[in-house]
Design an enzyme around this catalytic site. Structure first.
Site, PDB file in Angstrom:
ATOM      1  N   LYS A  22       0.852  -1.188   0.000  1.00  0.00           N
ATOM      2  CA  LYS A  22       0.000   0.000   0.000  1.00  0.00           C
ATOM      3  C   LYS A  22       0.892   1.244   0.000  1.00  0.00           C
ATOM      4  O   LYS A  22       1.872   1.303   0.736  1.00  0.00           O
ATOM      5  CB  LYS A  22      -0.889  -0.034   1.255  1.00  0.00           C
ATOM      6  CG  LYS A  22      -2.120   0.801   1.167  1.00  0.00           C
ATOM      7  CD  LYS A  22      -3.147   0.354   2.195  1.00  0.00           C
ATOM      8  CE  LYS A  22      -4.379   1.211   2.132  1.00  0.00           C
ATOM      9  NZ  LYS A  22      -5.482   0.684   2.920  1.00  0.00           N
ATOM     10  N   GLU A  44     -19.651  -6.269   9.397  1.00  0.00           N
ATOM     11  CA  GLU A  44     -20.690  -5.576  10.159  1.00  0.00           C
ATOM     12  C   GLU A  44     -21.741  -6.539  10.687  1.00  0.00           C
ATOM     13  O   GLU A  44     -22.243  -6.373  11.805  1.00  0.00           O
ATOM     14  CB  GLU A  44     -21.343  -4.494   9.297  1.00  0.00           C
ATOM     15  CG  GLU A  44     -20.453  -3.292   9.007  1.00  0.00           C
ATOM     16  CD  GLU A  44     -19.443  -3.512   7.889  1.00  0.00           C
ATOM     17  OE1 GLU A  44     -19.492  -4.591   7.246  1.00  0.00           O
ATOM     18  OE2 GLU A  44     -18.600  -2.625   7.664  1.00  0.00           O
ATOM     19  N   ARG A  95     -25.632  -3.220   6.135  1.00  0.00           N
ATOM     20  CA  ARG A  95     -25.240  -4.600   5.860  1.00  0.00           C
ATOM     21  C   ARG A  95     -25.587  -5.542   7.016  1.00  0.00           C
ATOM     22  O   ARG A  95     -25.739  -6.732   6.826  1.00  0.00           O
ATOM     23  CB  ARG A  95     -23.742  -4.648   5.594  1.00  0.00           C
ATOM     24  CG  ARG A  95     -23.340  -5.961   5.066  1.00  0.00           C
ATOM     25  CD  ARG A  95     -22.037  -5.924   4.388  1.00  0.00           C
ATOM     26  NE  ARG A  95     -22.113  -5.447   3.030  1.00  0.00           N
ATOM     27  CZ  ARG A  95     -21.066  -5.423   2.209  1.00  0.00           C
ATOM     28  NH1 ARG A  95     -19.900  -5.843   2.636  1.00  0.00           N
ATOM     29  NH2 ARG A  95     -21.191  -4.994   0.983  1.00  0.00           N
TER      30      ARG A  95
HETATM   31  C1  LIG Z   1     -18.984  -2.764   4.183  1.00  0.00           C
HETATM   32  C2  LIG Z   1     -17.843  -1.791   4.355  1.00  0.00           C
HETATM   33  N1  LIG Z   1     -17.324  -1.601   5.573  1.00  0.00           N
HETATM   34  C3  LIG Z   1     -16.301  -0.730   5.744  1.00  0.00           C
HETATM   35  C4  LIG Z   1     -15.786  -0.041   4.690  1.00  0.00           C
HETATM   36  C5  LIG Z   1     -14.716   1.014   4.895  1.00  0.00           C
HETATM   37  N2  LIG Z   1     -13.467   0.652   4.178  1.00  0.00           N
HETATM   38  C6  LIG Z   1     -13.160   1.192   2.992  1.00  0.00           C
HETATM   39  S1  LIG Z   1     -11.735   0.606   2.388  1.00  0.00           S
HETATM   40  C7  LIG Z   1     -11.493  -0.354   3.734  1.00  0.00           C
HETATM   41  C8  LIG Z   1     -10.271  -1.204   3.820  1.00  0.00           C
HETATM   42  C9  LIG Z   1     -10.178  -2.131   2.692  1.00  0.00           C
HETATM   43  O1  LIG Z   1      -9.012  -2.882   2.808  1.00  0.00           O
HETATM   44  P1  LIG Z   1      -8.508  -3.717   1.574  1.00  0.00           P
HETATM   45  O2  LIG Z   1      -9.630  -4.419   0.938  1.00  0.00           O
HETATM   46  O3  LIG Z   1      -7.365  -4.553   2.048  1.00  0.00           O
HETATM   47  O4  LIG Z   1      -8.032  -2.633   0.539  1.00  0.00           O
HETATM   48  P2  LIG Z   1      -6.766  -1.649   0.615  1.00  0.00           P
HETATM   49  O5  LIG Z   1      -7.298  -0.305   0.983  1.00  0.00           O
HETATM   50  O6  LIG Z   1      -5.801  -2.173   1.627  1.00  0.00           O
HETATM   51  O7  LIG Z   1      -6.190  -1.653  -0.756  1.00  0.00           O
HETATM   52  C10 LIG Z   1     -12.533  -0.216   4.641  1.00  0.00           C
HETATM   53  C11 LIG Z   1     -12.612  -0.888   5.938  1.00  0.00           C
HETATM   54  C12 LIG Z   1     -16.381  -0.269   3.438  1.00  0.00           C
HETATM   55  N3  LIG Z   1     -15.983   0.393   2.352  1.00  0.00           N
HETATM   56  N4  LIG Z   1     -17.384  -1.146   3.299  1.00  0.00           N
END
Ligand SMILES: Cc1ncc(C[n+]2csc(CCOP(=O)(O)OP(=O)(O)O)c2C)c(N)n1
Length: 639
Positions: free
Chosen positions: A286, A372, A400
Site C-alpha cells: 500500500k 458488520e 449490511r
Molecule cells: C462494508 C464496508 N465496511 C467498511 C468499509 C470502509 N473501508 C473502505 S476501504 C477499507 C479497507 C479495505 O481494505 P482492503 O480491501 O485490504 O483494501 P486496501 O485499501 O488495503 O487496498 C474499509 C474498511 C467499506 N468500504 N465497506
C-alpha cells in the site's frame, strides 16, 4: 505543483491504446501512471495508498484483457484512480470527489469501464460471478470477468459466500487477491494471519513454476509431463489450500509490482481452458512508490490535499471537537465507571475514534474486521451475558447488518448500543457513504430507543444515557466531523430522560421540531422568520423512539404550522411524527404539517453544505417551507 512528465501516458486515452506496448513500455507507463496519480491526489485529496498499490496490476490487467468487453470489477472501488486515468477519464481526474466531478469510487453511470459500482466492500466476487454466469448463459463464454479484492475486504462474509458459490460452478472467474497486508488499519483476524503465513511459507511464484502449474490444463503428453512438474511444484509450494478447498485454482503468491511476472501470469490465466474460478494471489504494498505514503502508519489510505515534495497534508484550521472524538471520550468516561462496557467496530478504529478507547481499554475493544453483520451479532452475544456493548458502525455500513439488528438484537430486546456514525450527508464520499436511511430502517423496529444528537454536547449526554439503558436496544446518530463548539464538552455526559425532547425557543405561529444536527439551521431560520414578524417555536426532539408525544401534541395544538426536520430519508422521524399526529386526530384540525427530509434521490459527492442545499435542508429552506405553508400572504410579506 508542476505536472509530471508523462510522454507514454499521454498516448493512452483508453486501454486499447497500449495494446502494442512492449513490456518495457508498460513498465514506463506504470511509472508515469503512478506519478500522475500522486499529482492528482495532491490536489484533490482521496484514497491514495490503495491506488498506488495497484498501479502495476491496473496496467497489467488492462494490457492483458479486453476491457470493457472483459469485465473488471474493483472491490470497494477506492483504489480505482489509476484505472480511471487510463479508461478515458484523465481529462476529468482532477475533479475527483468534487461536486459535478468524478466519483471517488467505480460508478456504472460514469464509464463503461466500470461494470459495477462500489464503495461498500466485498461485493466484487459475487458481482463478478454473476457476470461470468450471465456471459455463459448468453453464449459469450469467451468474455472474462476479473474481480480485484483486497485482503481487508476478504474479511467480510460476503466474500466467502461468493467463493463458496463460485467453487461449485463451472464459470470462469478470475479473482485477484490484492494482498497488501493492510485494511485501513492493520488487518485483523485469522484470515489475515493465514494470508501472511501463506506468503511467508513460500517464495514468490516464478514464471517456471507457474507455467508448470498451468500446463496441467493442456491436453496430451505435455499434460502428463507437466502434471508431474505441477505436482512437484505443489509439493514444494504448499499454501493456498483454503482457496483450493473452496474450489478455486490458486496461483501465487506473485509480486504484484513486477510486470515481468504479472503479465505472463495474467496471459496464462486468460488463455487457460480450466473450468471454474481462479484465485491469483498478488502481494502488493500500500502506498507503493511514494516514500511519505510507504513510511506512514496508515500508508496514506485517505488523505487531504498534500505537498508532493514533502508529503505534508493540508490541515484544517483548529475547530470544535469532532463528534467522533467526543463519542470516544464520552465512552471512555463511562467505561471508567462500568467495566461491563465494551466497544466493537468493524475495521474502522480511526474513523470511529475507537482507537482512543482501544488505547485505554485494549481488552475491551474489538475490531472485528470488515464484518458488520458479525459485529452486530457478536455484540448481541455479549449483551446476553450482561456486558454493555457499544457497536460503532457508520450508518451506511450498518445497512449490511440489518437482519442481525432485527433478528439478533431488537427481536430479543437485547441492550446493544449502536453508535451510528456518519449520519446524514457526508461530502466527498458521496451517495454510497451517506447515512440516509437509518432513522427509517431502525424507526420501524419495535422497542428500539432512537436518538439523534443536535450537537457534540448532546452526543456526550446521549452516550451516558445509553450506558444506562439495560432493557432495550438503543442507537444514537451523529454526523461526520466537527461539532458546533457551542459550549465546552463536559468530562462526563449527563443521562437524559428517555423519550423527552426540549424546547429551545417559544413562539406562537410556526413550530420547528428538529431531530439531530439541523437544529442550528432551525434557529437561524427562526431568526429570519422573526424579522418577518412570524413567531417560531424551535424544539429539539432528541428521541425518535420513544417519541415525545406530549411535545409533538403541544406543538401541533398551539401552532399553525408544524415542521419536522432531519438529516434522513423519507419515512424517518417525520414519518413517525405524522403517524402519531394522524392517529391523535391532530391532522384533522387544519394543522399545516410539513416534514422536511432528505429528498427521494441519491445525492452525489459535494461539500456537505452544498449537499444540504441540494437536499433543501438549510435555514433558507426551512424559512421557505414555513412561508409556503402559511400561504400567499406570508410569501407576499417577504417579497
Ligand atoms: C462494508 C464496508 N465496511 C467498511 C468499509 C470502509 N473501508 C473502505 S476501504 C477499507 C479497507 C479495505 O481494505 P482492503 O480491501 O485490504 O483494501 P486496501 O485499501 O488495503 O487496498 C474499509 C474498511 C467499506 N468500504 N465497506
Amino acid at each position: 505543483m508542476d505536472r509530471p512528465n508523462t510522454p507514454l501516458l499521454d498516448r493512452v486515452r483508453i486501454p486499447a491504446d497500449m495494446k502494442n506496448f512492449s513490456a518495457d513500455q508498460l513498465k514506463q507507463l506504470a511509472d508515469e501512471l503512478r506519478a500522475e496519480t500522486i499529482s492528482t491526489v495532491s490536489v484533490t485529496g482521496g484514497h491514495l495508498g490503495s491506488s498506488l498499490g495497484v498501479v502495476e496490476l491496473t496496467v497489467a490487467i488492462h494490457a492483458t484483457f479486453d476491457t470493457p468487453r472483459d469485465r473488471l470489477i474493483w472491490d470497494v472501488g477506492h483504489q480505482c484512480y489509476p484505472h480511471k486515468i487510463i479508461t478515458g477519464r484523465r481529462d476529468r481526474i482532477r475533479t475527483l470527489r468534487q461536486g459535478g466531478g468524478l466519483s471517488g469510487f467505480t460508478k456504472r453511470s460514469e464509464s463503461e469501464y466500470d461494470p459495477f459500482g462500489a464503495a461498500h466492500s466485498s461485493t466484487s466476487i459475487s458481482a463478478g460471478l454473476g457476470m461470468a454466469v450471465a456471459a455463459d448463459l448468453k453464449g459469450e463464454a469467451d468474455r472474462h470477468c476479473i474481480a480485484v479484492i483486497g485482503d481487508g475486504s476478504m474479511s467480510a462474509g460476503m466474500a466467502y459466500e461468493a467463493m463458496n458459490n463460485a467453487g461449485a460452478l463451472k464459470s470462469k472467474l478470475i479473482v485477484i487477491l490484492n494482498d497488501n497486508d493492510m485494511s485501513i488499519a492493520p488487518p485483523v483476524g485469522a484470515m489475515s494471519a493465514y494470508l501472511s503465513r501463506t506468503i511467508s511459507s513460500r517464495p514468490f511464484m516464478s514464471i517456471r513454476d507457474f507455467m508448470a502449474k498451468m500446463a496441467k490444463n493442456f491436453p496430451g503428453p505435455i499434460e502428463r509431463a507437466a502434471k508431474r512438474a505441477d505436482e512437484y511444484a505443489r509439493g514444494l509450494l504448499t499454501g493456498g489450500t483454503l482457496f483450493e478447498e473452496l474450489g478455486f485454482y490458486y496461483v501465487g503468491p506473485v509480486d504484484g509490482h513486477n510486470l515481468d511476472h504479472l503479465l505472463p501470469v495474467l496471459r496464462n490465466l486468460r488463455d487457460s481452458q480450466h473450468e471454474g474460478p481462479f484465485l491469483l494471489h498478488a502481494v502488493t504494498q500500500k502506498g507503493k512508490g511514494y516514500a511519505p505514503a510507504e513510511s506512514s502508519g496508515d500508508k496514506y489510505h485517505g488523505v487531504q490535499k498534500f505537498n508532493v515534495l514533502t508529503g505534508e497534508q493540508q490541515k484544517a484550521p483548529p475547530g470544535p471537537p469532532t463528534y467522533q472524538k467526543v463519542f470516544a471520550a464520552s465512552l471512555i468516561a463511562e467505561a471508567e465507571h462500568d467495566d461491563r462496557i465494551v466497544a466493537v467496530n468493524a475495521a474502522m478504529p480511526s474513523g470511529t475514534s475507537l482507537d482512543m478507547f482501544a488505547k485505554k481499554f485494549p481488552d475491551r475493544c474489538f475490531d472485528v474486521g470488515i464484518a458488520e453483520q458479525h459485529a452486530v451479532t457478536f455484540a448481541a452475544g455479549m449483551a446476553t451475558e450482561g456486558m454493555k456493548p457499544f457497536c460503532a458502525i457508520y450508518s451506511t455500513f450498518l445497512q449490511r447488518g440489518y437482519d442481525q439488528v432485527v433478528h439478533d438484537v431488537a427481536l430479543q430486546g437485547l441492550p446493544v448500543r449502536f453508535a451510528m456514525d456518519r449520519a446524514g450527508l457526508v461530502g466527498a464520499d458521496g451517495a454510497t457513504h451517506a447515512g440516509s436511511f437509518d432513522i427509517a430502517y431502525l424507526g420501524c423496529l419495535p422497542g428500539m430507543v432512537l436518538m439523534a444528537s443536535a450537537c457534540e454536547n448532546e452526543l456526550n449526554d446521549m452516550i451516558a444515557t445509553m450506558a444506562g439503558i439495560d432493557d432495550a436496544p438503543s442507537a444514537v446518530r451523529y454526523p461526520r466531523g466537527e461539532g458546533f463548539g457551542l459550549a465546552p464538552v463536559a468530562a462526563r455526559g449527563t443521562p437524559m430522560q428517555i423519550g423527552k425532547g426540549r424546547v429551545l425557543r417559544e413562539g406562537s405561529k410556526i413550530a420547528i421540531l428538529s431531530y439531530g444536527a439541523r437544529l442550528q439551521e432551525c434557529l437561524k431560520a427562526a431568526d429570519e422568520l422573526a424579522t418577518m414578524g412570524l413567531s417560531c417555536t424551535v424544539a429539539d426532539a432528541r428521541f425518535a423512539k420513544p417519541l415525545d408525544t406530549q411535545l409533538v401534541e403541544q406543538l401541533a395544538r398551539h401552532h399553525e404550522v408544524l415542521i419536522t426536520i432531519e438529516e434522513g430519508s423519507l419515512n424517518g422521524f417525520g414519518g413517525l411524527v405524522m403517524h402519531h399526529l394522524a392517529h391523535a386526530g391532530l391532522l384533522d384540525r387544519g394543522l399545516r404539517f410539513r416534514p422536511m427530509t432528505l429528498p427521494d434521490i441519491y445525492i452525489d459527492h459535494e461539500s456537505p453544505k452544498k449537499q444540504y442545499d441540494t437536499a433543501r435542508l438549510n435555514a433558507p429552506h426551512v424559512v421557505e417551507t414555513a412561508l409556503v405553508a402559511l400561504g400567499q400572504e406570508a410569501l407576499k410579506a417577504r417579497a
